[in-house]
Design an enzyme around this catalytic site. Structure first.
Site, PDB file in Angstrom:
ATOM      1  N   GLU A   1      39.607  37.095  46.586  1.00  0.00           N
ATOM      2  CA  GLU A   1      38.662  38.080  45.862  1.00  0.00           C
ATOM      3  C   GLU A   1      38.704  38.574  44.827  1.00  0.00           C
ATOM      4  O   GLU A   1      39.879  38.445  44.485  1.00  0.00           O
ATOM      5  CB  GLU A   1      39.551  39.212  46.927  1.00  0.00           C
ATOM      6  CG  GLU A   1      39.272  39.480  48.282  1.00  0.00           C
ATOM      7  CD  GLU A   1      40.168  40.423  48.840  1.00  0.00           C
ATOM      8  OE1 GLU A   1      39.518  40.952  50.149  1.00  0.00           O
ATOM      9  OE2 GLU A   1      41.324  41.090  48.886  1.00  0.00           O
ATOM     10  N   CYS A   2      37.562  37.916  43.991  1.00  0.00           N
ATOM     11  CA  CYS A   2      37.362  38.582  42.772  1.00  0.00           C
ATOM     12  C   CYS A   2      38.513  38.495  41.611  1.00  0.00           C
ATOM     13  O   CYS A   2      37.879  37.041  41.375  1.00  0.00           O
ATOM     14  CB  CYS A   2      38.293  40.303  42.474  1.00  0.00           C
ATOM     15  SG  CYS A   2      38.025  41.349  41.031  1.00  0.00           S
ATOM     16  N   GLY A   3      39.778  38.126  41.167  1.00  0.00           N
ATOM     17  CA  GLY A   3      40.428  37.698  40.553  1.00  0.00           C
ATOM     18  C   GLY A   3      40.090  36.213  41.329  1.00  0.00           C
ATOM     19  O   GLY A   3      41.318  34.740  40.263  1.00  0.00           O
TER      20      GLY A   3
ATOM     21  N   LEU B   1      38.830  34.978  43.086  1.00  0.00           N
ATOM     22  CA  LEU B   1      36.883  33.797  42.415  1.00  0.00           C
ATOM     23  C   LEU B   1      36.976  33.209  41.388  1.00  0.00           C
ATOM     24  O   LEU B   1      36.572  32.743  41.312  1.00  0.00           O
ATOM     25  CB  LEU B   1      35.904  35.132  42.839  1.00  0.00           C
ATOM     26  CG  LEU B   1      34.435  34.371  42.745  1.00  0.00           C
ATOM     27  CD1 LEU B   1      33.234  35.462  43.320  1.00  0.00           C
ATOM     28  CD2 LEU B   1      33.620  34.958  41.534  1.00  0.00           C
TER      29      LEU B   1
ATOM     30  N   SER C   1      34.767  36.486  46.976  1.00  0.00           N
ATOM     31  CA  SER C   1      33.702  37.322  47.138  1.00  0.00           C
ATOM     32  C   SER C   1      34.187  37.941  45.918  1.00  0.00           C
ATOM     33  O   SER C   1      35.861  38.581  45.965  1.00  0.00           O
ATOM     34  CB  SER C   1      33.752  37.983  48.625  1.00  0.00           C
ATOM     35  OG  SER C   1      33.315  39.214  47.956  1.00  0.00           O
TER      36      SER C   1
END
EC number: 6.3.5.11
Length: 497
Positions: free
Chosen positions: A350-352, A354, A451
Site C-alpha cells: 500500500e502506498c509507501g 508501492l 496500490s
C-alpha cells in the site's frame, strides 16, 4: 453496492455497554483537538490512574500513533465511510470493554462529512456511540462570536450531546474572561479549559500533519509536558465526569473486525515491513491476521541483510521518501525482495509499499534505487496527487481479491508514478479517488498487488481473508515443491539414467 450510511435501528439485546466515553471535536481542522486529545489521554492516565483506550475518527495513521503513545495503549480507527454502523459498534465495544474510559478524537469540523448533509461526520459518530462531545474552539481574534459558533453547533443537531468547551489560543486574562462569560452565558455550557497561545511547538508538522512519533526526537518529553499543561489548564476530573455520564449502549456487539475463519494447517508466516520508513498499519489489520492464526514477522528494511523466510509479505504505507539513503543503501535486502517476488511470493503493498517496489524514487535531481519489481519510477510532488476516500471495483481476480468485489479505502500521497517502461496490468477500476494513474489502481505483477489505496480490516473483511489465503497457497506450494524434490526417482527414471 453498500447501502448509504445510517445509524442502525435500536433493538432488544441481552448486553449493555457502559464504559465511560468522550469525544474531542472542533469547528475545523487545525483547531487543536489532537493536542488536547493527546494531553487528556496522558493526564487521565498519569493523574487519575485511568486505563484509557483511544480511538481516532477517520483513516488517520499519524494522530492515532500519537494517541497510542499518550494513552500507552493501541489506538483504533472508527470511520463511517469505511465501516458499517455495526462494524463500528462492534469494534468500539470489543476494544473499549473493561477500560476505565474511552477517548475518541474527531476529525475536521464536528459536522464535516462527505456531503452537504454531513454524512460520515464526527457528529454522526458521536450519536452512534452515544458519546458526549467537548468542542475545542480556536479563539484567535474573537470574543462573543465564539458563543455564536458553539450555539450553532448545538442547534444544528440537538441530538449531538455537546457537553463542554475548551478555548484554545487565548491571548490573555481579559480575552479569557470575555470568552468564558459569553460562551457560558449564551450556551449554558461549562468552559472546562483555557489554553493560551504557545511560543514553543513540541509537535511540529509537515505535509501530512504531525511528524510521526517514530521521527520525533523528544517523545517522552513532549507527551509529559503536554500532560502537565492539561493538568494545569484543563479540568481533567470534570472531563472524566462528563465521560461517565455517557448513556449505555444497547446495541449488540456484532461485527467489528472479528477474525476471519481459522485456516487449517500450520500457522503461516506473514512478513510485515515495519521500521522508520514503513509505519502506517492499522492495529485492527494486524490483529485480524494474528487472530486468524498467522504469525507476523516484523522486518526492518533498512538494517536486515535479506528478507527472512515468509509465506507472504505485507508492506504498508509510511514515509520512504524521508529514509531514501538508508533504504537505497541496503542493496542486499532490496535484491532479496526482488528475488522473492520473481519466485512468486504473494506481496500486498500500500502506498509507501508501492513506492518501495518501484525501480526508484526521485527526490530532487537524484534517483534512489528501490526493489525494481514494478516497471516505473516514483516522483515526489509538492502537492497531494491523491487525497481522500476511494471506491474501487476489482476488474480481475488476483491472489488477494476475487473479480467483481467493491472495496472502500482512502489515499493520501504526494508521490506519483512516472517513466512507465512496460504496460501496466491493473486490478482495480477507480470509481472514487485517483489511484496510480487516473481511473486505475492496484498494479499487478506475478503475485504482487501494489496500490495507493489503504484498506481497513474492519470495513473490508475480505482483505485479511485474501492475504491469509494467498499465504497458505504459497506455503503449500513450497511444501509440495520440497516433497517432490525429496521423493526418490521412479524406477523408469533410474533405468533411463
Amino acid at each position: 453496492m453498500r447501502t448509504p450510511w445510517a445509524p442502525p435501528q435500536r433493538r432488544d439485546t441481552c448486553m449493555t455497554f457502559k464504559t465511560p466515553r468522550l469525544m474531542i471535536a472542533a469547528l475545523r481542522g487545525g483547531a487543536g483537538k489532537t493536542l488536547v486529545s493527546l494531553g487528556l489521554a496522558a493526564a487521565w492516565r498519569r493523574r487519575l490512574g485511568l486505563s484509557v483506550v483511544p480511538f481516532k475518527k477517520g483513516p488517520d495513521y499519524i494522530d492515532a500513533g500519537w494517541l497510542a503513545l499518550a494513552a500507552s495503549h493501541p489506538c483504533y480507527n472508527l470511520d463511517p465511510f469505511l465501516m458499517s454502523p455495526m462494524d463500528i459498534l462492534g469494534s468500539f465495544v470489543r476494544r473499549a470493554h473493561g477500560a476505565d474510559v474511552a477517548l475518541i478524537e474527531g476529525n475536521r469540523g464536528l459536522y464535516d462529512g462527505v456531503d452537504a448533509d454531513g454524512t460520515c461526520s464526527s457528529a454522526e459518530l458521536s450519536k452512534l456511540l452515544k458519546s458526549p462531545v467537548v468542542l475545542v474552539l480556536d479563539a484567535t481574534k474573537m470574543t462573543r462570536t465564539a458563543a455564536a459558533l458553539v450555539l450553532g453547533c448545538r442547534m444544528l443537531d440537538p441530538q449531538v450531546d455537546v457537553a463542554g468547551v475548551i478555548l484554545n489560543r487565548v491571548a490573555g486574562a481579559r480575552h479569557e474572561r470575555v470568552l468564558r462569560q459569553s460562551v457560558e452565558k449564551v450556551n449554558g455550557l461549562p468552559v472546562v479549559g483555557v489554553l493560551p497561545k504557545e511560543r514553543e511547538n513540541l509537535f511540529p508538522e509537515r505535509h501530512m500533519g504531525l511528524v510521526p512519533p517514530q521521527e520525533h526526537g523528544r517523545l517522552a518529553e513532549a507527551v509529559e509536558r503536554l500532560a502537565e499543561r492539561m493538568e494545569a489548564l484543563v479540568d481533567v476530573e470534570g472531563l472524566h465526569d462528563m465521560a461517565r455520564r455517557a448513556e449505555r449502549l444497547g446495541w449488540p456487539a456484532v461485527g467489528g473486525c472479528n477474525p476471519v475463519a481459522q485456516l487449517g494447517g500450520d500457522a503461516v508466516r506473514i512478513g510485515v515491513l515495519r521500521d522508520g520508513a514503513f509505519q502506517f498499519y492499522y492495529p485492527e489489520n494486524l490483529e485480524a491476521l494474528e487472530e486468524s492464526g498467522a504469525e507476523l514477522v516484523f522486518i526492518d528494511s533498512m538494517n536486515l541483510p535479506r528478507l527472512p523466510e515468509v509465506d507472504a509479505l505485507y508492506i504498508g504505507g509510511g514515509f520512504p521518501e524521508t529514509h531514501l539513503a538508508q533504504i537505497a543503501g541496503n542493496r542486499p535486502f532490496r535484491e532479496s525482495v526482488r528475488e522473492a517476488v520473481e519466485a512468486g511470493l504473494p506481496v500486498y503493498a500500500e502506498c509507501g509499499g508501492l513506492m518501495f517496489l518501484s525501480r526508484g524514487i526521485r527526490s530532487g535531481d537524484r534517483l534512489h534505487p528501490m526493489v525494481g519489481a514494478l516497471p516505473f519510477e516514483v516522483e515526489m510532488g509538492r502537492k497531494p496527487q491523491g487525497h481522500g476516500y476511494t471506491v474501487l471495483e476489482a476488474v480481475k481476480e488476483t491472489a488477494f481479491f476475487p473479480e467483481g468485489i467493491e472495496l472502500r479505502g482512502h489515499e493520501f500521497h504526494y508521490s506519483r508514478v512516472v517513466d512507465v517502461t512496460e504496460s501496466l496490468e491493473f486490478a482495480f477500476r477507480v470509481k472514487k479517488g485517483f489511484g496510480v494513474l487516473e481511473g486505475w489502481d492496484g498494479v499487478c505483477y506475478k503475485n504482487v498487488l501494489a496500490s495507493y489505496t489503504h484498506l481497513h480490516a474492519c470495513g473490508q473483511k475480505e482483505w485479511a481473508e485474501g492475504l491469509l489465503k494467498a499465504a497458505v497457497w504459497h506455503r503449500n506450494r513450497k511444501v509440495m515443491a520440497s516433497e517432490t524434490a525429496l521423493r526418490p526417482p521412479q524406477a523408469s527414471v533410474v533405468k533411463a539414467l
